[in-house]
Design a protein around this motif. Structure first.
Motif, PDB file in Angstrom:
ATOM      1  N   ALA A 189      -7.447 108.049  55.244  1.00 59.56           N
ATOM      2  CA  ALA A 189      -7.238 107.048  54.144  1.00 59.56           C
ATOM      3  C   ALA A 189      -7.701 106.032  54.068  1.00 59.56           C
ATOM      4  O   ALA A 189      -8.518 105.744  53.443  1.00 59.56           O
ATOM      5  N   ASP A 190      -7.437 105.021  55.094  1.00 55.43           N
ATOM      6  CA  ASP A 190      -7.777 103.743  55.183  1.00 55.43           C
ATOM      7  C   ASP A 190      -7.683 103.142  56.430  1.00 55.43           C
ATOM      8  O   ASP A 190      -8.334 101.773  56.735  1.00 55.43           O
ATOM      9  N   CYS A 191      -8.118 103.862  57.547  1.00 57.82           N
ATOM     10  CA  CYS A 191      -8.360 103.595  59.026  1.00 57.82           C
ATOM     11  C   CYS A 191     -10.002 103.378  59.048  1.00 57.82           C
ATOM     12  O   CYS A 191     -10.586 104.065  58.567  1.00 57.82           O
ATOM     13  N   PRO A 192     -10.018 102.341  59.764  1.00 60.76           N
ATOM     14  CA  PRO A 192     -11.766 102.199  60.094  1.00 60.76           C
ATOM     15  C   PRO A 192     -11.940 103.238  61.005  1.00 60.76           C
ATOM     16  O   PRO A 192     -11.415 103.909  61.645  1.00 60.76           O
ATOM     17  N   PRO A 193     -13.252 103.614  61.220  1.00 65.03           N
ATOM     18  CA  PRO A 193     -13.940 104.575  61.994  1.00 65.03           C
ATOM     19  C   PRO A 193     -13.514 104.532  63.533  1.00 65.03           C
ATOM     20  O   PRO A 193     -13.708 105.678  64.324  1.00 65.03           O
TER      21      PRO A 193
END
Length: 668
Positions: free
Chosen positions: A289-293
């Motif tokens: 959903a909104d985690c960085p790579p």
């Protein structure tokens, strides 16, 4: 002879919370009022006078009256231009004695802001018309029927919990639907005096050491008058006042008043059949959903057949219906071209739940999102700068495909009810100050009449095309948490200050809370998060609020974090009240109808007149005669005739009033 006639009404089903009392929606009334040759007796208008001094206790009483739809007039003692309390303000010159009010609320037994002459005339009118007086807070003095605490007799101080107990006298006069034990909230000031002659104890409490027990609530009968006094501190929504509020209103009005009160509690579980993103503890984001790579993958969360069996068994054991808001695309994605075990389990248990269309794929239906920036924003038309919206045809397709899915697999939905993904399409997000312009047309195209909204953003009901919103209260267990550890970590991030390790968004409105201890997540969840969520949800149920609550399907999986919250809400409510005041579970359509009627009555109450005279309630609408006003009316259970429905200690229902309507057989 006058006959009052209403629409068809329903009765509570055999399962005491599964089917709500439909009297809150429609009422059958066929009451004949016998003619009488006797001279007319005194007339008492069905309205309560509230004398306000700005104290939280009076605020709480006024809020309780307002929540139930009881008409009130308020005298503000701090207003130098206030009208005096005199005979002209309390009575009406008429051919028969005529009181403007049926009961009076004062801050205390003798507010210093009321002149002695005002108090004298008030007492005279109360005596003449048998009006009751509720004193929002009293000290133990001879004037209130209590001897002041002294060494060895009585006690005053702060209680931080404990249990008070109703007496038999309370159950015989307004509180007959309560079991007896009433929890005392934290930081409650009490004064326990010794009853004097003329005082009847209704609620008793004990000092912390248990050495002194005495009245916290009671009635003083003196000089032909009755005064009820509360000798503990409280504020709007606090316990034990919220629990006692229905009985206090019935005592004050003798069970005859405009307005009606119910306890509502429905729970929607969103995203059923979908996989949800999972919160990554320590990374402060939901993977997918909104985690960085840089954040390692985390498995999604989706119910299992065992979770379905557990939910169905819990619902049966607790006599409570859960409403599942489903997305058909989740099943198709989970088992393309094959059988989905989760869908099969849900179909096998379909009768255990309610079902709501949550759109086909949970697509965001507001503006077109630009995820190239964090946080996202609405995409715009190049050069022109106009907001780009999801087209109306896409909204139509999301609704219609899920409706067809339900029909094809055999899920029993009401096709006029809808929950959009993230309540999208509706205004509410910072980027979405207005509805998607295509939403109203799409809802009309698909026959939607009730559409869910987020009550934390927009608590009031409003129309959207031919539909009405149903604001839902969030239970603060996030969509991306399925375990105690995830829930505690996410809660601490979202609800604590930066200094305590949170994201600090709570600092804007001063709503930050201390961190939940994370060393033992289960203990922290049960000891801190559950009580906070129970207090909020139970408060809504006690406040005559028909808005549903909502969570997401991860709360039915893994650690099944929803059940401890619901167990305490249901257990606390049922410990307070008998089966005479059941907790009602409305459908979305019923919630919409009740909210609409409550809002319409709040507008019409000021122009509606009603009075009790010779055992007859007369209601006169201020509206046009060809447009009936639905008026909520509450009467004692001994009413001669089939009026309304029994609930609590009274009978009540909605009466369509065009011109004048009368209800007979009410005890004077």
């Amino acid at each position: 002879m006058t006959v009052v006639a209403g629409g068809s009404g329903g009765r509570v089903g055999a399962r005491r919370v599964l089917v709500p009392l439909l009297c809150a929606l429609t009422t059958t009334v066929l009451v004949a009022v016998p003619a009488s040759a006797a001279p007319p007796g005194p007339r008492v208008d069905l309205r309560v006078l509230v004398v306000q001094d700005g104290s939280p206790e009076v605020d709480a009483v006024l809020e309780a009256l307002t929540e139930g739809g009881v008409p009130t007039d308020v005298v503000d003692l701090s207003d130098p231009a206030r009208r005096p309390v005199d005979r002209a303000s309390l009575t009406v010159p008429d051919a028969v004695p005529h009181a403007r009010y049926q009961g009076v609320v004062l801050p205390g037994d003798a507010p210093v802001e009321l002149a002695p002459a005002e108090l004298t005339v008030l007492h005279d009118v109360e005596r003449e018309f048998r009006l009751r007086q509720l004193n929002a807070t009293v000290r133990a003095t001879a004037r209130t029927g209590l001897a002041e605490p002294s060494p060895g007799a009585g006690w005053s101080g702060r209680l931080d919990g404990g249990v008070a107990r109703l007496t038999d006298a309370a159950r015989a006069d307004g509180f007959g639907d309560m079991r007896g034990d009433v929890p005392v909230g934290e930081d409650t000031w009490v004064e326990i005096g010794t009853p004097l002659a003329g005082y009847t104890t209704l609620l008793t409490g004990s000092s912390p050491d248990g050495t002194h027990r005495g009245p916290l609530l009671g009635v003083l009968r003196t000089g032909g008058r009755e005064e009820l006094g509360l000798s503990f501190s409280y504020a709007p929504g606090s316990m034990p006042f919220a629990a006692l509020a229905p009985g206090l209103v019935e005592w004050l009005t003798r069970g005859v008043h405009l307005g009606m009160r119910r306890a509502w509690f429905a729970v929607h579980v969103d995203d059923v059949l979908l996989p949800d993103a999972r919160w990554v503890a320590g990374a402060h984001c939901a993977y997918g959903a909104d985690c960085p790579p840089t954040v390692p993958p985390a498995p999604t969360i989706r119910m299992t057949p065992a979770d379905v069996d557990a939910a169905a068994s819990w619902s049966h054991d607790h006599d409570f219906r859960l409403d599942l808001a489903f997305n058909g695309a989740g099943s198709r994605l989970a088992a393309p071209g094959g059988d989905d075990p989760l869908l099969a389990a849900l179909l096998a248990r379909r009768g255990a739940f309610g079902w709501i269309n949550h759109t086909w794929s949970h697509q965001y239906l507001g503006c077109v999102r630009d995820h190239g920036v964090v946080p996202w924003r609405c995409a715009t038309v190049p050069l022109l700068g106009w907001t780009r919206y999801v087209p109306e045809r896409v909204i139509d397709d999301e609704v219609a495909r899920n409706t067809a899915f339900a029909r094809d697999v055999g899920l029993p939905i009401n096709p006029s009810e809808l929950v959009t993904g993230e309540h999208s399409g509706l205004r509410g997000d910072e980027e979405m100050p207005e509805d998607n312009p295509g939403l109203a047309g799409a809802l009309d195209d698909e026959g939607i009449r009730s559409v869910a909204a987020d009550a934390s953003k927009e608590a009031g009901q409003r129309p959207i095309g031919g539909a009405r919103t149903v604001p839902r209260h969030p239970i603060d267990l996030d969509f991306d948490t399925a375990t105690f550890a995830e829930t505690v970590d996410q809660y601490n991030w979202s609800h604590t200050s930066r200094a305590d390790g949170g994201d600090g968004t709570c600092e804007a409105d001063g709503g930050c809370v201390p961190p939940v201890p994370a060393g033992d997540p289960r203990a922290g969840f049960l000891g801190r998060i559950v009580p906070m969520e129970v207090t909020k949800a139970l408060g809504h149920a006690l406040a005559n609020d028909p808005r549903p609550h909502y969570v997401h399907q991860p709360q039915l999986t893994e650690d099944r974090t929803l059940y401890p919250v619901l167990d305490q809400v249901l257990g606390s409510y049922r410990a307070l009240y008998t089966e005479a005041r059941p907790l009602l579970v409305p459908t979305m359509t019923q919630s919409a109808e009740v909210l609409g009627r409550q809002a319409a009555w709040a507008t019409a109450a000021g122009s509606t007149r009603a009075w009790l005279q010779d055992g007859i309630v007369t209601v006169v609408s201020g509206g046009a005669s060809d447009r009936p006003v639905d008026v909520p009316v509450t009467v004692p259970p001994a009413l001669d005739g089939a009026f309304g429905e029994p609930y609590g200690t009274t009978r009540s229902g909605w009466v369509p009033v065009a011109g004048e309507q009368r209800i007979g057989g009410v005890a004077p």
